[in-house]
Design an enzyme around this catalytic site. Structure first.
Site, PDB file in Angstrom:
ATOM      1  N   GLU A 135      12.288   3.116 -16.159  1.00 31.09           N
ATOM      2  CA  GLU A 135      11.961   3.840 -14.926  1.00 31.09           C
ATOM      3  C   GLU A 135      10.687   3.304 -14.292  1.00 31.09           C
ATOM      4  O   GLU A 135      10.636   3.023 -13.100  1.00 31.09           O
ATOM      5  CB  GLU A 135      11.806   5.332 -15.223  1.00 31.09           C
ATOM      6  CG  GLU A 135      11.521   6.149 -13.966  1.00 31.09           C
ATOM      7  CD  GLU A 135      11.338   7.640 -14.230  1.00 31.09           C
ATOM      8  OE1 GLU A 135      10.823   8.002 -15.305  1.00 31.09           O
ATOM      9  OE2 GLU A 135      11.689   8.431 -13.363  1.00 31.09           O
ATOM     10  N   ARG A 177       0.565  -2.089  21.345  1.00 33.07           N
ATOM     11  CA  ARG A 177      -0.308  -1.018  21.854  1.00 33.07           C
ATOM     12  C   ARG A 177      -1.605  -1.607  22.421  1.00 33.07           C
ATOM     13  O   ARG A 177      -2.336  -2.310  21.706  1.00 33.07           O
ATOM     14  CB  ARG A 177      -0.623  -0.041  20.707  1.00 33.07           C
ATOM     15  CG  ARG A 177      -1.642   1.003  21.016  1.00 33.07           C
ATOM     16  CD  ARG A 177      -1.091   2.082  21.902  1.00 33.07           C
ATOM     17  NE  ARG A 177      -2.049   3.155  22.116  1.00 33.07           N
ATOM     18  CZ  ARG A 177      -1.948   4.021  23.111  1.00 33.07           C
ATOM     19  NH1 ARG A 177      -0.936   3.956  23.959  1.00 33.07           N
ATOM     20  NH2 ARG A 177      -2.842   4.966  23.251  1.00 33.07           N
ATOM     21  N   GLN A 228     -10.696  -5.928  14.563  1.00 31.39           N
ATOM     22  CA  GLN A 228     -10.683  -6.283  13.136  1.00 31.39           C
ATOM     23  C   GLN A 228     -10.384  -5.078  12.231  1.00 31.39           C
ATOM     24  O   GLN A 228      -9.732  -5.218  11.204  1.00 31.39           O
ATOM     25  CB  GLN A 228     -12.021  -6.893  12.753  1.00 31.39           C
ATOM     26  CG  GLN A 228     -11.927  -7.716  11.495  1.00 31.39           C
ATOM     27  CD  GLN A 228     -13.252  -8.347  11.136  1.00 31.39           C
ATOM     28  OE1 GLN A 228     -14.251  -7.637  10.937  1.00 31.39           O
ATOM     29  NE2 GLN A 228     -13.292  -9.654  11.064  1.00 31.39           N
TER      30      GLN A 228
END
Ligand SMILES: Cc1cc2nc3c(=O)[nH]c(=O)nc-3n(C[C@H](O)[C@H](O)[C@H](O)COP(=O)(O)OP(=O)(O)OC[C@H]3O[C@@H](n4cnc5c(N)ncnc54)[C@H](O)[C@@H]3O)c2cc1C
Length: 400
Positions: free
Chosen positions: A261, A287, A298
Site C-alpha cells: 500500500e 493570467r 518570481q
C-alpha cells in the site's frame, strides 16, 4: 547465483524502471491518461463530489480497460503486469481522471485488498473472488482500523472466537473505504487478545454474510466520490475456509499489505500532481496582473518550480519502491519514503496551485480547491506521515 530466468526477469525489471525514470512521457502512462480523459471525464463530477456519490459506471469502465486486473495473475483473469508498468498506468489514471475519489478507491482495492488475497488467499478464495474483482463485477474492501485502534493497528479488539467448523466475529471496523458498495471484505481480528500482535488473524468474508452491517457513508473532506463507512460484525459466523493464513499470522499479512500500500497507493496522486502542475503553469501564463502574466513574478514561478521538484522526487521514489518489490527485495524504507514523499508532495502542490490561482482556486466551480481537499487524506491513510517517519527513523537505527 540466480538462475537464468530470475536474472533475465531482474534485468528486464531494471530496464523498465530506467525507462520509467528517463521518459516522463512514458507511452504506458500517456496511453492510460488519454484513455481516462476520453472515458472518465464525467460532467456530473462537481455534483457527485458535493453529494458524496460513487460512480459505478466509471468503476466498470476501468475494469473493462483492465485497471483492476493490472497485477492479478492471468489464471484469475488479470493482466499480470510488472509493478513498474502498473505504477505507470496508475500515474496515467491520475493524470487523466479528475475524479480523485475513483482513483483512490481503485488503488485501495488493488494495493491492499487484492494484494492480500492474491498473496495469501487459498486457491478457493482466489478462484471465487479475483476474477470478479478484475472484471468489476465485485468490489473489495480492507478493514483493520477501529475507533480505538488507528496508528496502533495491532491493538484491535474485533474478536474471532473459534467454534466448531469456523469462527464467530464480533466488533466494529472504522473508516473502511468502499464498504458501502463492497461485496467482499478482508477483515483483521484477534483470535487471542492475550498475545497482542501474535493473535491477529485475517479473514475474507462475503459482505452479505448474516451478522454484518455496514453503516452509512460518512461524508468527508475529500475523496468524497469514494464512500467509506463503519462495518460491524455481530455474532457473524464464518467457516474456517474464510481465514486468510494461519491463526496469529495476521500481523505479518497486514504488514505485507502495508508495504504494498505504502509503495503504490499514491501513484495516482503523483499523476494528479502532474495535472495540477500543467494547469497551474497554464494559468500563470494566461493570467495578467500589473500588465504582465503572473508567471513572470518570481514568487509565482518559484511556487511552480517547488511543485515540480516535489513531483519529480516522489515519482523517482515510487519507481524505486516498485523496482525493489518487483525484484523481491526488502523495500520497507523505500516504501515509507515513497508514501511520505508522494502524499506530502501532492498536498503541498495542491496548496501551491490554489495560491497561484488566487480566488479562482478558492471557489468550487473550477475544481482547484477540490484538488486540495482530495490530497489531505493521503497524509493520514495507509499510515500517517508521522508513522512513516517513525519507520524511517527506526530503519536508520534510531530508538523507536
Ligand atoms: C481517506 C481515508 C481512507 C481510509 N480507508 C481505510 C480503510 O479502507 N481501511 C482501514 O482499515 N482504515 C482506513 N482508514 C483509516 C486509516 O488507516 C487511519 O485513519 C490511520 O491509520 C490513522 O489512524 P487514526 O485516524 O485513528 O489516527 P491516530 O492513530 O489517532 O493518529 C492521530 C495523530 O497522531 C499521530 N500518531 C499516532 N501514533 C503515533 C506515533 N506512535 N508516533 C508518531 N505519531 C503518532 C499520527 O501521526 C496522527 O498525526 C482510512 C482513513 C482515511 C482518512
Amino acid at each position: 547465483m540466480p538462475d537464468t530466468n530470475e536474472a533475465a526477469a531482474s534485468e528486464s525489471s531494471e530496464a523498465i524502471a530506467l525507462e520509467a525514470i528517463l521518459n516522463a512521457q512514458h507511452p504506458e502512462k500517456e496511453a492510460v491518461a488519454l484513455w481516462a480523459r476520453q472515458n472518465l471525464s464525467d460532467p456530473a463530477l462537481l455534483e457527485r463530489d458535493e453529494g458524496c456519490e460513487f460512480w459505478r459506471e466509471g468503476w466498470n469502465r476501468c475494469a473493462e480497460q483492465g485497471i483492476q486486473g493490472s497485477v492479478i495473475s492471468a489464471d484469475f483473469g488479470g493482466r499480470e503486469l510488472d509493478l513498474i508498468t502498473a505504477m505507470l498506468r496508475f500515474e496515467g489514471l491520475g493524470v487523466g481522471c479528475e475524479d480523485a475519489g475513483l482513483v483512490f478507491g481503485l488503488s485501495a482495492q488493488i494495493w491492499t485488498m487484492q494484494a492480500t488475497l492474491e498473496k495469501f488467499g487459498t486457491g478457493e478464495q482466489k478462484g471465487r473472488w479475483l476474477p470478479a474483482l478484475a472484471s468489476g463485477a465485485a468490489i473489495g474492501a480492507f478493514a483493520i482500523t477501529e475507533h480505538e485502534a488507528g496508528s496502533d493497528a495491532f491493538s484491535i479488539k474485533t474478536e474471532a472466537t473459534k467454534v466448531d467448523g469456523g469462527y464467530v466475529l464480533n466488533g466494529t471496523k472504522a473508516f473502511v473505504t468502499l464498504a458501502p458498495v463492497c461485496d467482499v471484505i478482508v477483515v483483521f481480528t484477534t483470535t487471542n487478545p492475550e498475545v497482542g500482535r501474535w493473535g491477529i488473524t485475517g479473514f475474507l468474508v462475503d459482505i452479505n454474510t448474516p451478522g454484518i452491517s455496514v453503516g452509512p457513508n460518512r461524508p468527508k473532506m475529500g475523496l468524497r466520490t469514494t464512500p467509506f463507512a463503519d462495518v460491524t460484525f455481530e455474532n457473524c459466523e464464518v467457516p474456517q475456509s474464510a481465514r486468510i493464513g494461519g491463526e496469529g499470522s495476521g500481523a505479518a499479512i497486514f504488514s505485507s499489505a502495508m508495504e504494498s500500500e505504502r509503495a503504490f497507493l499514491l501513484a495516482g496522486s503523483v499523476g494528479q500532481l502532474e495535472r495540477h502542475i500543467a494547469q497551474t503553469i497554464q494559468y500563470a501564463n494566461d493570467r495578467v496582473q500589473f500588465g504582465q502574466p503572473i508567471g513572470t513574478f518570481q514568487s509565482v514561478s518559484h511556487e511552480i518550480a517547488d511543485m515540480k521538484f516535489a513531483h519529480e522526487t516522489a515519482r523517482l521514489m515510487l519507481y524505486k519502491a516498485a523496482a525493489l518489490q518487483q525484484r523481491g527485495e526488502p523495500s520497507m524504507m523505500a516504501a515509507a519514503l515513497a508514501k511520505l514523499s508522494a502524499s506530502e508532495a501532492a498536498l503541498a502542490g495542491a496548496m501551491s496551485s490554489i495560491r497561484v490561482h488566487g480566488a479562482r482556486g478558492y471557489v468550487s466551480e473550477h475544481g482547484v480547491e477540490r484538488g486540495l481537499r482530495d490530497t489531505v487524506g493521503g497524509v493520514i491513510y495507509g499510515g500517517s506521515s508521522g508513522i512513516q517517519k517513525n519507520i524511517i527513523a527506526r530503519l536508520l537505527g534510531l530508538p523507536s
